[in-house]
Design a protein around this motif. Structure first.
Motif, PDB file in Angstrom:
ATOM      1  N   ARG A   1       0.789  -1.219   0.000  1.00 12.37           N
ATOM      2  CA  ARG A   1       0.000   0.000   0.000  1.00 12.37           C
ATOM      3  C   ARG A   1       0.831   1.284   0.000  1.00 12.37           C
ATOM      4  O   ARG A   1       0.260   2.379   0.051  1.00 12.37           O
ATOM      5  CB  ARG A   1      -0.988  -0.016   1.167  1.00 12.37           C
ATOM      6  CG  ARG A   1      -0.389  -0.419   2.484  1.00 12.37           C
ATOM      7  CD  ARG A   1      -1.427  -0.914   3.491  1.00 12.37           C
ATOM      8  NE  ARG A   1      -0.781  -1.461   4.685  1.00 12.37           N
ATOM      9  CZ  ARG A   1      -0.369  -2.713   4.787  1.00 12.37           C
ATOM     10  NH1 ARG A   1      -0.514  -3.538   3.782  1.00 12.37           N
ATOM     11  NH2 ARG A   1       0.207  -3.148   5.899  1.00 12.37           N
TER      12      ARG A   1
ATOM     13  N   LYS B 216      -2.832   3.458  -1.771  1.00 12.81           N
ATOM     14  CA  LYS B 216      -3.650   2.315  -1.319  1.00 12.81           C
ATOM     15  C   LYS B 216      -4.549   1.825  -2.444  1.00 12.81           C
ATOM     16  O   LYS B 216      -4.719   0.613  -2.626  1.00 12.81           O
ATOM     17  CB  LYS B 216      -4.486   2.712  -0.105  1.00 12.81           C
ATOM     18  CG  LYS B 216      -5.351   1.583   0.431  1.00 12.81           C
ATOM     19  CD  LYS B 216      -6.211   2.019   1.605  1.00 12.81           C
ATOM     20  CE  LYS B 216      -7.295   2.972   1.187  1.00 12.81           C
ATOM     21  NZ  LYS B 216      -8.263   3.249   2.274  1.00 12.81           N
TER      22      LYS B 216
ATOM     23  N   TRP C  94      -9.289  -1.556   4.242  1.00 13.55           N
ATOM     24  CA  TRP C  94      -8.111  -0.983   4.924  1.00 13.55           C
ATOM     25  C   TRP C  94      -8.382   0.516   5.083  1.00 13.55           C
ATOM     26  O   TRP C  94      -7.863   1.348   4.364  1.00 13.55           O
ATOM     27  CB  TRP C  94      -6.829  -1.240   4.124  1.00 13.55           C
ATOM     28  CG  TRP C  94      -5.623  -1.270   5.002  1.00 13.55           C
ATOM     29  CD1 TRP C  94      -4.988  -0.196   5.564  1.00 13.55           C
ATOM     30  CD2 TRP C  94      -4.923  -2.432   5.458  1.00 13.55           C
ATOM     31  NE1 TRP C  94      -3.946  -0.612   6.341  1.00 13.55           N
ATOM     32  CE2 TRP C  94      -3.876  -1.983   6.290  1.00 13.55           C
ATOM     33  CE3 TRP C  94      -5.081  -3.812   5.240  1.00 13.55           C
ATOM     34  CZ2 TRP C  94      -2.976  -2.870   6.904  1.00 13.55           C
ATOM     35  CZ3 TRP C  94      -4.195  -4.666   5.859  1.00 13.55           C
ATOM     36  CH2 TRP C  94      -3.153  -4.192   6.672  1.00 13.55           C
TER      37      TRP C  94
END
Length: 353
Positions: free
Chosen positions: A27, A276, A312
């Motif tokens: 990420r 991300k 996330w």
């Protein structure tokens, strides 16, 4: 490792050089290779482990404008020491479910969390972030209080050597604890030079609570096992019930850099958010697998079904519950001297994210 930030993710025209430090997660690969950056800024990424970035950020040098930081160590420094060297932005770069980090001696008779009451529990560091979350869910989900267990803090870990000066220990050189545990709290130092696996296998403790996977477990010693044998099912059930995805590390921006460029916090937030999304795209692609797992796309789809498309999560609102628990856990467990509003940790420009 350097990357020219050609991609536009905000403005930072008064700060052309921005050094970013942390682990090389998928990420952040977009930051590392320049696909995600800050308009008008030369962004370079520098690999550093969490021990190094914490030491640099909490020390005098502070060489990085943007740094990964341990969230709970930051909370401790912010509240206990008045630390303001870095200001947080709500990029929660490391998150881990921690049921996998409770180990028991195979012949201990401990089969469920409630069996930990009255037992000796070893740890390489009482103040570890992972331990804070584990103590939190043991209390909230199973009614096991921290002082229901007899804690033994080892002087050595099976992966990091001697622990003196690590910041995790309740027994600092000179005898002054950095924590605020009540008088008589059941915590004692372990024998010198004995790591957590040795402590368990020798029968000096019955269980381990630790961020570190003990070397003895990795090597397959039959004398040690996980308390929760089906970790994935247990952790998924925890998420289904609570909605919590525990936060370990966060991103901070050096406060002096923000003073020079007040737009920097949101520019950094946008940069990490774009990186991300690049990682999500790599997980989703089926043309060629970007991750070295044959069924990675199926795992990605399963995770999205359980946890949502943006599992996330970055931002304040999507993580309010976790952040409130961090402030509650650190205070209840004696790691900080008072309880604060978590918003004080974050730059005001990010409060509406």
């Amino acid at each position: 490792m350097g990357a020219s930030a050609a991609a536009s993710s905000g403005e930072a025209t008064r700060l052309p050089g921005i050094k970013v430090a942390g682990y090389d997660y998928d990420r952040v690969k977009g930051i590392m290779d320049g696909r995600a950056g800050i308009e008008g800024a030369d962004v370079s990424f520098h690999y550093q482990d969490i021990y190094s970035v914490n030491e640099l950020a909490f020390g005098d040098d502070k060489p990085y404008e943007v740094s990964e930081l341990g969230l709970i160590p930051y909370v401790n420094k912010f509240i206990n020491d008045g630390y303001r060297g870095y200001t947080l932005i709500p990029i929660f770069i490391s998150r881990v479910f921690r049921h996998r980090n409770v180990f028991v001696r195979a012949d201990s008779g401990i089969e469920k969390p409630e069996d930990l009451k009255g037992r000796k529990v070893g740890t390489p560091g009482y103040g570890m972030s992972a331990n804070t979350w584990i103590r939190g869910f043991l209390k909230d989900e199973y009614g096991v209080e921290a002082d229901d267990m007899q804690w033994i803090e080892t002087t050595k870990s099976s992966d990091a050597g001697e622990l003196s000066g690590s910041g995790w220990s309740a027994f600092e050189p000179g005898g002054e604890s950095p924590y605020f545990l009540p008088d008589g709290f059941p915590l004692t130092p372990g024998p010198k030079g004995v790591d957590e696996g040795e402590l368990l296998l020798s029968g000096q403790c019955d269980a381990l609570i630790t961020a570190i996977t003990p070397k003895a477990f990795i090597e397959g010693d039959p004398g040690i096992k996980r308390l929760f044998p089906d970790v994935k099912a247990t952790e998924q059930a925890y998420f289904k019930k609570t909605g919590l995805f525990p936060i370990m590390h966060v991103v901070g921006v050096r406060t002096s850099a923000i003073e020079e460029n007040p737009d920097l916090p949101m520019a950094v937030y946008a940069m990490y958010s774009k990186a991300k999304q690049i990682a999500y795209d790599d997980l989703e692609t089926t043309t060629s697998l970007k991750v070295s797992l044959p069924w990675v796309t199926q795992e990605y789809e399963d995770t999205r079904r359980l946890m949502g498309a943006d599992y996330w999560r970055y931002g304040i609102e999507a993580n309010r519950k976790e952040l409130e628990l961090v402030m509650r856990y650190t205070y209840e467990q004696g790691l900080v001297k008072r309880r604060e509003d978590f918003l004080k940790l974050f730059h005001p420009s990010t409060h509406t994210t």
